[in-house]
Scaffold this active site. Structure first.
Site, short mmCIF file in Angstrom:
data_model
loop_
_atom_site.label_atom_id
_atom_site.label_comp_id
_atom_site.label_asym_id
_atom_site.label_seq_id
_atom_site.Cartn_x
_atom_site.Cartn_y
_atom_site.Cartn_z
N LYS A 133 52.63 56.91 22.41
CA LYS A 133 51.30 56.20 22.30
C LYS A 133 50.94 56.02 20.96
O LYS A 133 51.37 57.11 20.12
CB LYS A 133 50.25 57.13 23.27
CG LYS A 133 49.26 56.29 23.77
CD LYS A 133 49.44 55.72 25.09
CE LYS A 133 48.12 54.83 25.65
NZ LYS A 133 48.22 54.31 26.66
N VAL A 148 35.49 47.21 39.48
CA VAL A 148 36.30 45.92 39.70
C VAL A 148 36.51 45.01 38.62
O VAL A 148 36.10 43.95 38.50
CB VAL A 148 35.63 45.25 41.05
CG1 VAL A 148 36.05 45.87 42.32
CG2 VAL A 148 33.81 45.02 40.86
N LYS A 157 39.34 44.52 35.41
CA LYS A 157 40.91 43.75 35.53
C LYS A 157 41.57 44.13 36.82
O LYS A 157 42.15 43.34 37.43
CB LYS A 157 41.34 43.75 34.20
CG LYS A 157 40.90 43.13 33.25
CD LYS A 157 41.80 43.05 31.81
CE LYS A 157 42.04 44.46 31.27
NZ LYS A 157 40.69 45.18 30.51
N VAL A 158 41.78 45.30 36.98
CA VAL A 158 42.71 45.99 38.07
C VAL A 158 41.79 45.76 39.44
O VAL A 158 42.36 45.14 40.27
CB VAL A 158 43.11 47.28 37.73
CG1 VAL A 158 43.99 47.87 38.93
CG2 VAL A 158 43.90 47.19 36.59
N HIS A 213 39.50 44.18 40.77
CA HIS A 213 39.10 42.64 41.31
C HIS A 213 40.61 42.48 41.89
O HIS A 213 40.42 41.90 43.02
CB HIS A 213 38.34 41.94 40.45
CG HIS A 213 39.08 40.82 39.91
ND1 HIS A 213 39.54 41.14 38.68
CD2 HIS A 213 39.64 39.82 40.19
CE1 HIS A 213 40.36 40.17 38.12
NE2 HIS A 213 40.25 39.26 39.11
N1 LIG Z 1 44.92 47.24 33.25
C1 LIG Z 1 46.25 47.79 33.28
O1 LIG Z 1 47.18 47.37 33.58
C2 LIG Z 1 45.96 49.45 33.73
C3 LIG Z 1 47.27 50.11 33.68
C4 LIG Z 1 47.15 51.34 34.31
C5 LIG Z 1 45.99 52.00 34.29
N2 LIG Z 1 44.89 51.44 34.10
C6 LIG Z 1 43.58 52.23 34.37
O2 LIG Z 1 42.71 51.54 35.31
C7 LIG Z 1 41.38 51.54 35.07
C8 LIG Z 1 40.91 50.23 35.28
O3 LIG Z 1 41.37 49.70 34.12
P1 LIG Z 1 40.95 47.87 34.15
O4 LIG Z 1 41.93 47.38 33.27
O5 LIG Z 1 40.53 47.36 35.24
O6 LIG Z 1 39.75 48.23 33.03
P2 LIG Z 1 38.37 47.33 32.83
O7 LIG Z 1 37.82 47.70 31.78
O8 LIG Z 1 38.68 45.75 33.21
O9 LIG Z 1 37.76 47.68 34.38
C9 LIG Z 1 36.88 48.70 34.52
C10 LIG Z 1 35.65 48.47 35.48
O10 LIG Z 1 35.07 49.75 35.68
C11 LIG Z 1 33.62 49.56 35.51
N3 LIG Z 1 33.08 50.89 35.26
C12 LIG Z 1 33.04 51.68 34.18
N4 LIG Z 1 32.28 52.48 34.43
C13 LIG Z 1 32.03 52.78 35.81
C14 LIG Z 1 31.10 53.69 36.61
N5 LIG Z 1 30.73 54.67 36.21
N6 LIG Z 1 31.16 53.16 37.97
C15 LIG Z 1 31.49 52.19 38.59
N7 LIG Z 1 32.35 51.19 37.55
C16 LIG Z 1 32.28 51.28 36.42
C17 LIG Z 1 33.31 48.52 34.30
O11 LIG Z 1 32.27 47.92 34.53
C18 LIG Z 1 34.85 47.55 34.67
O12 LIG Z 1 34.23 46.57 35.41
C19 LIG Z 1 41.22 52.21 33.91
O13 LIG Z 1 41.04 53.67 34.03
C20 LIG Z 1 42.58 52.00 33.12
O14 LIG Z 1 43.17 53.02 32.09
C21 LIG Z 1 44.79 49.98 34.17
#
Ligand SMILES: NC(=O)c1ccc[n+]([C@@H]2O[C@H](COP(=O)([O-])OP(=O)(O)OC[C@H]3O[C@@H](n4cnc5c(N)ncnc54)[C@H](O)[C@@H]3O)[C@@H](O)[C@H]2O)c1
Length: 359
Positions: free
Chosen positions: A81, A182, A184-185, A187
Site C-alpha cells: 500500500k 450507500v 459507490k459500493v 448503492h
Molecule cells: N470502492 C471499492 O471498490 C471498495 C473496495 C473495498 C472496500 N471498500 C470499502 O467500502 C466502504 C465504502 O466504499 P465506497 O467506495 O462506497 O465509499 P464512498 O465514499 O463512495 O461511500 C461511503 C458512503 O458512506 C457514507 N457514510 C459516511 N459515514 C457514514 C455514517 N457514519 N453513517 C452512514 N453513512 C455514512 C458516505 O456519505 C458515503 O455515501 C469503505 O469502507 C471502503 O474502504 C471499497
C-alpha cells in the site's frame, strides 16, 4: 512509536520506502508487506495525515491487510500500500502524481499501485505516464475503471454464502437487509439486493446519496442513522460506510443474524469477532467479501476483461463458505479462520519459490 521492523511475524514488512519531491510537495510512503505470492498490489491513499507517524502506522496496517486480502482472493499477488501525505484538494497536481509514479517505477514492479481514498482512475492514468506498475486506470486507457462494480458484486456473493449457512438457502428473497452507507459500493449493493427480492433499509450521512437510491428504489426504507439501523428488525447488516462499524455497543444491540458488508476494518477492536460469535451472529470477514474490487483491478495486469474478473469475483461465494467451514471445524470465529487460510496459502504457495529453476 510505530515499529517498522515489526514485533511478530505478521507485522514484519519486507520493505518500506519514503519518497519526497520538494518542488511538487510530494511526501509519500510505500510499504511492501509480503511478496510470497507475487508483486505487492495495493492502492495509494492521499490523505491529510496529522503527522508522519500516523501516515506510517496507516500504511503498514493497510499493506498487511492487502497481503491477506490478495491471498484469499486467489491472486498471484502480495500485499502493499502507499500513502501520500497532504490534502488532495490542495496538493494534487500533475507534477506530484508523476513524481510519485517515478518512485513506483523505481521499485521495479515489486509494488503495483491502484486507487484508494483520495485517488481516482484519472490520477492513475497520470501516474502511469511514469510507471508500468499501475492498475485501476480509466476504461479509456484500457483500465478496469470503477472497482466498486465488483466490490458490491463480491459482497453480494459473500452475503449469499452467509444466508446459505444461516438460513439454508442463498436467496435473500424476503430477507430484510440494512445497508449502512450507500456510496459507490452501497448503492450498487442495494440494486443487487432488490433484484434478488430482499427488503432494504438504508442510512447515510449524505442526503444526496439517499436521494440517489430513493430515485431508483422508492420502496427502500430510510432510517436516521447507523444506530437506528442496527437496532431495527433486520436479518442482515451490511456496513458499507467507514471502518469500526462493529463495536461493543453495536454488537450488543444488533438484531441481525448476519454481518456482511464492504467497509474495511469493520471490527473496532480485537475481541469483537468473539462477541459476535457468542451472540450467534455470523460475521463474514470484511477483507474476504470486499475483495471484488482488487480482483477487478488486478485483472488489468493481463489486459482487462470484465467477464473474467466477474467470474473470479463470483468465487467469493465458495471462499466465504469455506471459511465458515474451517471456523466451525476448528472452533474459532470466521475472522480467525480467514487469517489462517490466508497464511496457509502464503506459506504453501510461497514455499514453492524455493524450487530451483536452473536459470
Ligand atoms: N470502492 C471499492 O471498490 C471498495 C473496495 C473495498 C472496500 N471498500 C470499502 O467500502 C466502504 C465504502 O466504499 P465506497 O467506495 O462506497 O465509499 P464512498 O465514499 O463512495 O461511500 C461511503 C458512503 O458512506 C457514507 N457514510 C459516511 N459515514 C457514514 C455514517 N457514519 N453513517 C452512514 N453513512 C455514512 C458516505 O456519505 C458515503 O455515501 C469503505 O469502507 C471502503 O474502504 C471499497
Amino acid at each position: 512509536m510505530t515499529d517498522v521492523f515489526g514485533t511478530s511475524h505478521k507485522d514484519v514488512h519486507e520493505q518500506v520506502v519514503f519518497c519526497a519531491d520538494e518542488q511538487s510537495g510530494l511526501r509519500a510512503i510505500i510499504a511492501v508487506h509480503n511478496t510470497a505470492l507475487g508483486p505487492a498490489l495495493g492502492g495509494t491513499r492521499f490523505y491529510p495525515y496529522e503527522n508522519e507517524q500516523a501516515a506510517l502506522a496507516d500504511v503498514l496496517n493497510l499493506a498487511r491487510g492487502m497481503s491477506y486480502k490478495n491471498a484469499l482472493a486467489g491472486l498471484d499477488l502480495g500485499g502493499g500500500k502507499a500513502v501520500i501525505i497532504g490534502d488532495p484538494a490542495r496538493l494534487k497536481s500533475e507534477a506530484l502524481l508523476r513524481a510519485y509514479g517515478r518512485f513506483v517505477e523505481s521499485l521495479g514492479g515489486r509494488y503495483i499501485t491502484a486507487c484508494d481514498v483520495g485517488t481516482y482512475s484519472e490520477d492513475m492514468d497520470i501516474v502511469a505516464r511514469e510507471s508500468r506498475h499501475v492498475t485501476g486506470r480509466t476504461l479509456a486507457h484500457g483500465g478496469a475503471g470503477d472497482s466498486s462494480v465488483l466490490t458490491s458484486f463480491g459482497v453480494f456473493q459473500g452475503m449469499r454464502a452467509s444466508a446459505e449457512r444461516v438460513f439454508g438457502t442463498p436467496s435473500l428473497h424476503g430477507r430484510r437487509v440494512g445497508v449502512e452507507g450507500v456510496g459507490k459500493v452501497g448503492h450498487r449493493l442495494v440494486d443487487l439486493l432488490r433484484e434478488d427480492g430482499a427488503e432494504v433499509v438504508i442510512c447515510d450521512v449524505d442526503p444526496r446519496a439517499i436521494e440517489r437510491v430513493r430515485q431508483k428504489h422508492p420502496e427502500v426504507e430510510v432510517v436516521a442513522d447507523a444506530q437506528a439501523l442496527t437496532t431495527s428488525d433486520i436479518d442482515v447488516f451490511a456496513p458499507c460506510a467507514l471502518g469500526g462499524a462493529l463495536d461493543d455497543t453495536t454488537v450488543a444491540g444488533l438484531r441481525a443474524r448476519i454481518v456482511c458488508g464492504a467497509a474495511n476494518n469493520q471490527l473496532a477492536h480485537p475481541g469483537v469477532e468473539k462477541q459476535l460469535a457468542d451472540r450467534g451472529i455470523l460475521y463474514a470477514p470484511d477483507y474476504v467479501v470486499n475483495s471484488g474490487g482488487v480482483i477487478q483491478v488486478a485483472d488489468e495486469i493481463e489486459r482487462f476483461s470484465m467477464e473474467r474478473a466477474r467470474a473470479k469475483a463470483a468465487q467469493i461465494y465458495d471462499t466465504t463458505l469455506k471459511i465458515f467451514g474451517i471456523a466451525s471445524d476448528e472452533g474459532v470465529p470466521p475472522a480467525a479462520a480467514a487469517d489462517r487460510l490466508a497464511e496457509r496459502r502464503m506459506s504453501e504457495v510461497g514455499r514453492i519459490r524455493a524450487i530451483w529453476l536452473g536459470h
